[in-house]
Design an enzyme around this catalytic site. Structure first.
Site, mmCIF file in Angstrom:
data_model
loop_
_atom_site.group_PDB
_atom_site.id
_atom_site.type_symbol
_atom_site.label_atom_id
_atom_site.label_comp_id
_atom_site.label_asym_id
_atom_site.label_seq_id
_atom_site.Cartn_x
_atom_site.Cartn_y
_atom_site.Cartn_z
ATOM 1 N N ALA A 221 -34.003 -57.877 -10.918
ATOM 2 C CA ALA A 221 -35.350 -58.440 -10.839
ATOM 3 C C ALA A 221 -35.372 -59.756 -10.068
ATOM 4 C CB ALA A 221 -35.886 -58.656 -12.252
ATOM 5 N N ASN B 162 -29.831 -60.100 -17.668
ATOM 6 C CA ASN B 162 -28.972 -59.604 -16.594
ATOM 7 C C ASN B 162 -29.195 -60.410 -15.319
ATOM 8 O OD1 ASN B 162 -27.318 -57.438 -17.676
ATOM 9 N ND2 ASN B 162 -29.264 -56.422 -18.075
ATOM 10 N N HIS C 116 -38.530 -65.332 -12.985
ATOM 11 C CA HIS C 116 -37.163 -65.848 -12.911
ATOM 12 C C HIS C 116 -37.123 -66.879 -11.791
ATOM 13 C CE1 HIS C 116 -36.255 -62.542 -15.542
ATOM 14 N NE2 HIS C 116 -36.774 -61.713 -14.659
#
Length: 193
Positions: free
Chosen positions: A57, A127, A157
């Site tokens: 992502a 992750n 993120h």
């Protein structure tokens, strides 16, 4: 080819037999790879096969890899912000955090610390932090923050990197997967790409 998309715990049980049978593996659970990098790399070398780690992502990994080639990296951090629903059920939540997830109307930190601790506490959510650690080769310096934000509709993120090359900030905002709110739809597509 084997595509692992299960969990940090199940990833090793999938990766080892795949490598021993000379099947290349795509590991979406990059946290499992980070925690077991040496033995998995040795297996891949012994059986002459490969381990692929998708970008998940995130964007900006190419810049991180380039930055480590130009002198030193001085600091690196990743802050992952998700809606509470995407963080519910994480094994690292305290009772107080579980209550706060259910009731809070404002954003708050669930975790501040290193990448290995983040993987243990939030294996289905970080992750991206493991992938950042692998790309930067700075697992020991990486500062990880996990934020629950009841107003968030997207998983965000944000990577910040400072080094001899200059500064890098990469922000990725992803729609949560309709089937699994703990991950982003982009993470799934990165394995296919």
């Amino acid at each position: 080819w084997v595509l692992e998309a299960a969990s940090v715990k199940a990833a090793i049980r999938t990766a080892e037999p795949s490598l021993k049978n000379k099947k290349p593996i795509i590991m979406i659970s990059t946290g499992a790879f980070l925690l077991n990098q040496r033995p998995l790399t040795r297996l891949a070398q012994k059986y002459t096969t490969k381990i692929y780690l998708p970008s998940g992502a995130l964007c900006g990994l190419d810049g991180i890899k380039a930055a480590r080639q130009i002198g030193s990296i001085h600091s690196i951090s990743i802050t992952s912000t998700k809606p509470p629903k995407g963080l519910a059920g994480a094994p690292g939540l305290t009772l107080g955090q579980k209550r706060k997830l259910a009731k809070s109307r404002t954003a708050f930190y669930l975790y501040k610390g290193g990448v290995k601790g983040a993987i243990q506490k939030f294996p289905a959510n970080v992750n991206v932090a493991a992938t950042t650690a692998i790309a930067s080769q700075m697992a020991g310096k990486l500062k990880v923050r996990v934020v629950a934000d009841p107003k968030a509709q997207l998983n965000q993120h944000e990577i910040k990197l400072v080094g001899d090359f200059g500064e890098l900030t990469a922000v990725t905002r992803n729609r949560p997967s309709a089937m699994n709110p703990k991950t982003s739809a982009l993470a799934i597509q990165s394995a296919l790409a």
